[in-house]
Design an enzyme around this catalytic site. Structure first.
Site, PDB file in Angstrom:
ATOM      1  N   CYS A 130       7.399  70.100 -44.295  1.00  0.00           N
ATOM      2  CA  CYS A 130       7.863  68.735 -44.497  1.00  0.00           C
ATOM      3  C   CYS A 130       9.051  68.687 -44.874  1.00  0.00           C
ATOM      4  O   CYS A 130       9.593  69.003 -46.258  1.00  0.00           O
ATOM      5  CB  CYS A 130       6.991  68.207 -45.505  1.00  0.00           C
ATOM      6  SG  CYS A 130       7.394  66.512 -46.200  1.00  0.00           S
ATOM      7  N   CYS A 133       9.920  66.671 -48.010  1.00  0.00           N
ATOM      8  CA  CYS A 133       9.470  67.181 -49.339  1.00  0.00           C
ATOM      9  C   CYS A 133      10.388  68.355 -49.626  1.00  0.00           C
ATOM     10  O   CYS A 133      10.733  68.368 -50.848  1.00  0.00           O
ATOM     11  CB  CYS A 133       8.142  67.740 -49.064  1.00  0.00           C
ATOM     12  SG  CYS A 133       6.923  66.791 -48.704  1.00  0.00           S
ATOM     13  N   ASP A 134      10.809  69.111 -48.824  1.00  0.00           N
ATOM     14  CA  ASP A 134      11.511  70.343 -49.196  1.00  0.00           C
ATOM     15  C   ASP A 134      13.061  70.483 -48.629  1.00  0.00           C
ATOM     16  O   ASP A 134      13.634  71.694 -48.812  1.00  0.00           O
ATOM     17  CB  ASP A 134      10.686  71.521 -48.593  1.00  0.00           C
ATOM     18  CG  ASP A 134       9.496  71.485 -49.194  1.00  0.00           C
ATOM     19  OD1 ASP A 134       9.197  71.019 -50.183  1.00  0.00           O
ATOM     20  OD2 ASP A 134       8.362  71.946 -48.510  1.00  0.00           O
TER      21      ASP A 134
END
Length: 302
Positions: A130, A133-134
């Protein structure tokens, strides 16, 4: 005792809950992970009706708010077993046991991995699924995206905004996603595309330092230095817990008809976990509506 237990809180499960509550059925949603499902990993959704563009998180939040406002109950916990024969269905979870007259399985699908040595240990230490997300953890770094479809290209485009460079590794001769996304990819100066190649190994002990790739054309191997590897090679159905209880196809998807009914009366499957030709947010919500309406018809509208 509930009228309907829904397993999974992605777009299919949340839509099913909305329809069931509007029919005044008591509803319990069981979710062990992320509310909103896979769409929460999408930084930008441009094909959901009513929105020119919306993040997966924002769309999920709206669905969850609507579901809760209608009075659906939610329990965080993993399903550990089910007894689905007979009129009363029993669902066992880590936090307790529940009963219902109908069950809708809407567990979706999970990210496919490459199956390479040390992969599980490196997830969260350089391996991610992701970018939204990261991606911030890899600002100014060299990263790799594995895959060539829409998801892979969206990940690469997002990462290119902050990463030093992005290398896409695709096992096929060309990218397979939408042409509009391909045009954006090839217009980016810090994105490189390598086709006809597969990842054969991760480099690094406790964290990612690079990968090895092998050409499928001439079998030559090359090392690529990177700090992050984002895997976007498709999904596998989250149906292990139901194997042997309902009928699955050879790929592990739940066999269900157009009303989303499985081989067991009173048990329905909705969304990406069921057999179907197209898996999109719109088709998941359609399944959720169909499954809930079919369950309500079975239970009686009054």
């Amino acid at each position: 005792m509930y009228d309907i237990i829904i397993i999974g809180a992605g777009p299919a499960g949340l839509t099913a809950a909305i329809y069931a509550r509007r029919a005044e059925k008591s509803v319990l949603i069981l979710e062990k992970g992320v509310f909103g499902g896979q769409m929460t990993f999408s930084p930008k959704i441009e094909n959901y009706p009513g929105f020119d563009a919306v993040s997966g998180n924002a769309l999920a939040e709206k669905m969850i708010e609507q579901t809760l406002s209608l009075g659906a109950e939610i329990d965080m916990g993993e399903v550990t077993g089910m007894e689905l024969d007979g009129e009363i269905k029993k669902v066992h979870t880590e936090s307790g046991d529940y009963e219902a007259r109908a069950v809708i399985i809407a567990t979706g699908a999970k990210h496919r991995t490459l199956g390479l040595p040390h992969e599980e240990e490196l997830i969260g230490s350089g391996i991610s699924f992701c970018a939204v997300c990261d991606g911030a953890f890899f600002a100014g770094e060299e990263v790799v995206v594995v895959g060539g479809g829409n998801s892979a290209m969206q990940e690469a485009l997002l990462l290119s905004e902050t990463a030093k460079s992005v290398t896409i590794v695709q096992n096929l001769p060309e990218l397979t996603g939408e042409k509009s996304l391909q045009s954006q990819i090839f217009a980016k100066k810090n994105i490189k595309v390598i086709t006809d190649s597969v990842v054969t190994a991760y480099l690094g002990e406790s964290e990612i330092e690079g990968i090895k790739i092998k050409s499928t054309a001439d079998n030559t191997e090359t090392a690529i230095a990177c700090k992050g590897v984002f895997i976007a090679v498709g999904l596998v159905p989250a149906t292990d817990f139901i194997n042997g209880i309902v009928t699955l196809d050879k790929s592990g998807y739940i066999e269900a008809d157009e009303s989303c009914l499985t081989n067991i009366p009173g048990v329905f499957a909705a969304g990406d976990c069921r057999t179907k030709s197209t898996r999109q947010i719109t088709t998941a919500t359609a399944d959720g509506a169909a499954a809930a309406l079919a369950a309500c018809r079975m239970l009686g509208w009054a």
